[in-house]
Design a protein around this motif. Sequence first.
Motif, PDB file in Angstrom:
ATOM      1  N   ALA A 181       0.826  -1.212   0.000  1.00 16.17           N
ATOM      2  CA  ALA A 181       0.000   0.000   0.000  1.00 16.17           C
ATOM      3  C   ALA A 181       0.859   1.260   0.000  1.00 16.17           C
ATOM      4  CB  ALA A 181      -0.932  -0.004   1.217  1.00 16.17           C
ATOM      5  N   THR A 182       1.985   1.234   0.704  1.00 18.81           N
ATOM      6  CA  THR A 182       2.883   2.392   0.723  1.00 18.81           C
ATOM      7  C   THR A 182       3.469   2.656  -0.654  1.00 18.81           C
ATOM      8  OG1 THR A 182       3.452   1.972   3.041  1.00 18.81           O
ATOM      9  CG2 THR A 182       4.968   3.338   1.774  1.00 18.81           C
ATOM     10  N   VAL A 183       3.848   1.604  -1.366  1.00 20.60           N
ATOM     11  CA  VAL A 183       4.375   1.763  -2.728  1.00 20.60           C
ATOM     12  C   VAL A 183       3.322   2.377  -3.639  1.00 20.60           C
ATOM     13  CG1 VAL A 183       5.217   0.517  -4.745  1.00 20.60           C
ATOM     14  CG2 VAL A 183       6.039  -0.096  -2.479  1.00 20.60           C
ATOM     15  N   SER A 184       2.101   1.896  -3.528  1.00 17.38           N
ATOM     16  CA  SER A 184       1.023   2.443  -4.357  1.00 17.38           C
ATOM     17  C   SER A 184       0.806   3.930  -4.073  1.00 17.38           C
ATOM     18  CB  SER A 184      -0.263   1.654  -4.099  1.00 17.38           C
ATOM     19  OG  SER A 184      -1.342   2.212  -4.804  1.00 17.38           O
ATOM     20  N   THR A 185       0.816   4.298  -2.799  1.00 17.10           N
ATOM     21  CA  THR A 185       0.610   5.705  -2.443  1.00 17.10           C
ATOM     22  C   THR A 185       1.769   6.566  -2.917  1.00 17.10           C
ATOM     23  OG1 THR A 185      -0.641   5.012  -0.490  1.00 17.10           O
ATOM     24  CG2 THR A 185       0.199   7.262  -0.518  1.00 17.10           C
ATOM     25  N   THR A 186       2.998   6.078  -2.757  1.00 18.36           N
ATOM     26  CA  THR A 186       4.167   6.859  -3.155  1.00 18.36           C
ATOM     27  C   THR A 186       4.201   7.091  -4.660  1.00 18.36           C
ATOM     28  OG1 THR A 186       5.422   5.962  -1.294  1.00 18.36           O
ATOM     29  CG2 THR A 186       6.683   6.967  -3.076  1.00 18.36           C
ATOM     30  N   LEU A 187       3.975   6.047  -5.436  1.00 21.57           N
ATOM     31  CA  LEU A 187       4.012   6.196  -6.898  1.00 21.57           C
ATOM     32  C   LEU A 187       2.847   7.033  -7.401  1.00 21.57           C
ATOM     33  CD1 LEU A 187       5.108   2.616  -8.032  1.00 21.57           C
ATOM     34  CD2 LEU A 187       6.515   4.659  -7.705  1.00 21.57           C
ATOM     35  N   THR A 188       1.686   6.927  -6.759  1.00 28.14           N
ATOM     36  CA  THR A 188       0.553   7.773  -7.150  1.00 28.14           C
ATOM     37  C   THR A 188       0.851   9.235  -6.875  1.00 28.14           C
ATOM     38  OG1 THR A 188      -0.992   5.971  -6.694  1.00 28.14           O
ATOM     39  CG2 THR A 188      -1.898   8.193  -6.809  1.00 28.14           C
ATOM     40  N   SER A 189       1.443   9.527  -5.733  1.00 32.06           N
ATOM     41  CA  SER A 189       1.811  10.914  -5.420  1.00 32.06           C
ATOM     42  C   SER A 189       2.853  11.441  -6.396  1.00 32.06           C
ATOM     43  CB  SER A 189       2.346  10.998  -3.990  1.00 32.06           C
ATOM     44  OG  SER A 189       1.381  10.558  -3.058  1.00 32.06           O
ATOM     45  N   ALA A 193      10.098  -0.624  -8.898  1.00 28.47           N
ATOM     46  CA  ALA A 193       9.127  -0.615  -7.807  1.00 28.47           C
ATOM     47  C   ALA A 193       7.818  -1.272  -8.230  1.00 28.47           C
ATOM     48  CB  ALA A 193       8.873   0.819  -7.340  1.00 28.47           C
ATOM     49  N   VAL A 194       7.350  -0.965  -9.436  1.00 33.90           N
ATOM     50  CA  VAL A 194       6.107  -1.562  -9.914  1.00 33.90           C
ATOM     51  C   VAL A 194       6.262  -3.072 -10.077  1.00 33.90           C
ATOM     52  CG1 VAL A 194       4.486  -1.639 -11.837  1.00 33.90           C
ATOM     53  CG2 VAL A 194       5.352   0.560 -11.027  1.00 33.90           C
ATOM     54  N   ALA A 195       7.373  -3.503 -10.650  1.00 38.82           N
ATOM     55  CA  ALA A 195       7.597  -4.936 -10.837  1.00 38.82           C
ATOM     56  C   ALA A 195       7.702  -5.656  -9.499  1.00 38.82           C
ATOM     57  CB  ALA A 195       8.861  -5.151 -11.672  1.00 38.82           C
ATOM     58  N   ALA A 196       8.399  -5.061  -8.529  1.00 42.55           N
ATOM     59  CA  ALA A 196       8.533  -5.699  -7.214  1.00 42.55           C
ATOM     60  C   ALA A 196       7.189  -5.762  -6.496  1.00 42.55           C
ATOM     61  CB  ALA A 196       9.557  -4.941  -6.377  1.00 42.55           C
ATOM     62  N   ALA A 197       6.383  -4.705  -6.610  1.00 41.75           N
ATOM     63  CA  ALA A 197       5.060  -4.719  -5.974  1.00 41.75           C
ATOM     64  C   ALA A 197       4.168  -5.792  -6.598  1.00 41.75           C
ATOM     65  CB  ALA A 197       4.413  -3.351  -6.089  1.00 41.75           C
ATOM     66  N   GLU A 204      10.759   4.971  -2.980  1.00 46.86           N
ATOM     67  CA  GLU A 204      11.255   6.131  -2.244  1.00 46.86           C
ATOM     68  C   GLU A 204      12.473   6.746  -2.920  1.00 46.86           C
ATOM     69  OE1 GLU A 204      11.896   4.919   1.744  1.00 46.86           O
ATOM     70  OE2 GLU A 204       9.764   4.969   2.270  1.00 46.86           O
ATOM     71  N   ARG A 205      13.315   5.914  -3.526  1.00 49.20           N
ATOM     72  CA  ARG A 205      14.445   6.463  -4.283  1.00 49.20           C
ATOM     73  C   ARG A 205      13.964   7.312  -5.442  1.00 49.20           C
ATOM     74  NH1 ARG A 205      18.350   1.101  -4.745  1.00 49.20           N
ATOM     75  NH2 ARG A 205      19.124   1.126  -2.587  1.00 49.20           N
ATOM     76  N   ALA A 206      12.935   6.859  -6.125  1.00 50.22           N
ATOM     77  CA  ALA A 206      12.403   7.630  -7.243  1.00 50.22           C
ATOM     78  C   ALA A 206      11.744   8.913  -6.767  1.00 50.22           C
ATOM     79  CB  ALA A 206      11.406   6.785  -8.032  1.00 50.22           C
ATOM     80  N   PHE A 207      10.991   8.839  -5.688  1.00 52.39           N
ATOM     81  CA  PHE A 207      10.260  10.017  -5.220  1.00 52.39           C
ATOM     82  C   PHE A 207      11.196  11.098  -4.684  1.00 52.39           C
ATOM     83  CE2 PHE A 207       7.697  12.483  -2.257  1.00 52.39           C
ATOM     84  CZ  PHE A 207       6.543  12.689  -2.995  1.00 52.39           C
ATOM     85  N   PHE A 208      12.253  10.680  -3.993  1.00 53.20           N
ATOM     86  CA  PHE A 208      13.171  11.635  -3.374  1.00 53.20           C
ATOM     87  C   PHE A 208      14.450  11.812  -4.182  1.00 53.20           C
ATOM     88  CE2 PHE A 208      10.677   9.978   0.210  1.00 53.20           C
ATOM     89  CZ  PHE A 208      10.168  11.173   0.703  1.00 53.20           C
ATOM     90  N   ASP A 209      14.424  11.529  -5.465  1.00 50.57           N
ATOM     91  CA  ASP A 209      15.606  11.713  -6.295  1.00 50.57           C
ATOM     92  C   ASP A 209      15.972  13.196  -6.358  1.00 50.57           C
ATOM     93  OD1 ASP A 209      16.869  12.138  -9.257  1.00 50.57           O
ATOM     94  OD2 ASP A 209      17.353  10.156  -8.465  1.00 50.57           O
TER      95      ASP A 209
END
Length: 427
Positions: free
Chosen positions: A308-316, A340-344, A371-376
């Motif tokens: 669920a955290t991955v889904s929220t992070t990528l959506t944001s 991230a999508v493949a791992a989820a 998180e690496r992608a979001f905080f790049d």
Amino acid sequence: EADAALHPLQDASLGSLTVYVVPETSSLLPQGISVYVGKHRGALVRAGGSLAALGTRLRQLSQVMAFPASSIAAALSDRAPDSQLGPGAGRHLKSSLGYEITFSLLNPDPRSHAVEWDIEDAVSRYVQPILDRLSLVANFSVDSQILYYAVLGVTPRFDKKSSSFLLSAHSLPHVINPVEARLGSNAASLYPVLNFLLYVPERSHSPLYIQDKDGAPVSTNAFHSPHWGGIMIYNVEAPASPKTSLPLHVKVDMGRVMEVFLAQLRLLFGLSREELPAEFLLESPGNEGLADWELDRLLWAHTVENIATVSTTLTSLAQLLDKIGNIVIKDDVASEVYRAVAAAQSAVAELATGHLHSAFQASKEAVTSSERAFFDPSLLHLLYFPDDQKFAIYIPLFLPMAVPILLSLAKIVREARQHKKEPTKMD
């Protein structure tokens, strides 16, 4: 004995559950016990008088050992509607790659009490076994400290009947903030910090007891705060003679203290055991402090929460990128998103097939990549400078230069119009 004898016959893989149905008249279970839950991944259930009775017992057993819908709602407490949440939802710690545990001894009156606690031996004997079990879930680090002249910040009330000082339930929330300012462990921590405080009251406020909401004394003389930790008050017996020299030497009973702290640690991770029917018997996990099926439930909860955290992070991240038209996505950022999508997706597929360990590992990888992608760093400096802020920055710079230029152009236009209106003189 039955649990130990049946353990080699059980499936030892994470997430598995073996149920043995025994005759109603079997002597393997004590009298009056219909369901026995071992400390591994097995349970004994009496057959009952009918299939309906057996089905009821199996459903109750699945609520205890498996991962029902209520546990899913608790894992997603910050995303699920309040109507689907139980009374204890939202109290457990959120999933993290690591946790830091700090044991603190608070001695506000070192002139009166010379407190000695063998924290290293206590951690090795009581805490480390359960942390070894929880190492599948996250990384743990443990440290300790002694703080002198650290008070609770709340003045207890003196009770004449018991000749003791009391802390009421409504005053407990005000105890944490003054103490937390002295701890100093949250500022430099990358992971959530769990604080366990042992407070030895000063002589002027001894003995000190905690009351519950009904005004009754708390048996453990301790309380815990969700997402933060717990505090235990350790009273010192008054000296037999008033002429006793100070400071008094106090040796802490670490067995009694660690029993309380470990119970609070289980509460923080959502491992509290709910009230069960009288016909249920749960085996104690022993020195390990954690049964195998409890570890499985914790892994299930953290896996679902990670997904669920991955889904929220990528959506944001997608919503932010849609708002910024001129942003450039680097190849390494895009690869982290794809990873991230493949791992989820892999975590969801592994959960569907019952491979709990691989599902949890995939969910952790998905959280890390998202998180690496979001905080790049290549995205952060653009996220804080949208178009409206660019106009707000550059207009004050160019407007003073543009005003005289615009006035000069306006004057040229007026002069050109006047020149056209004037009649041409012919010689």
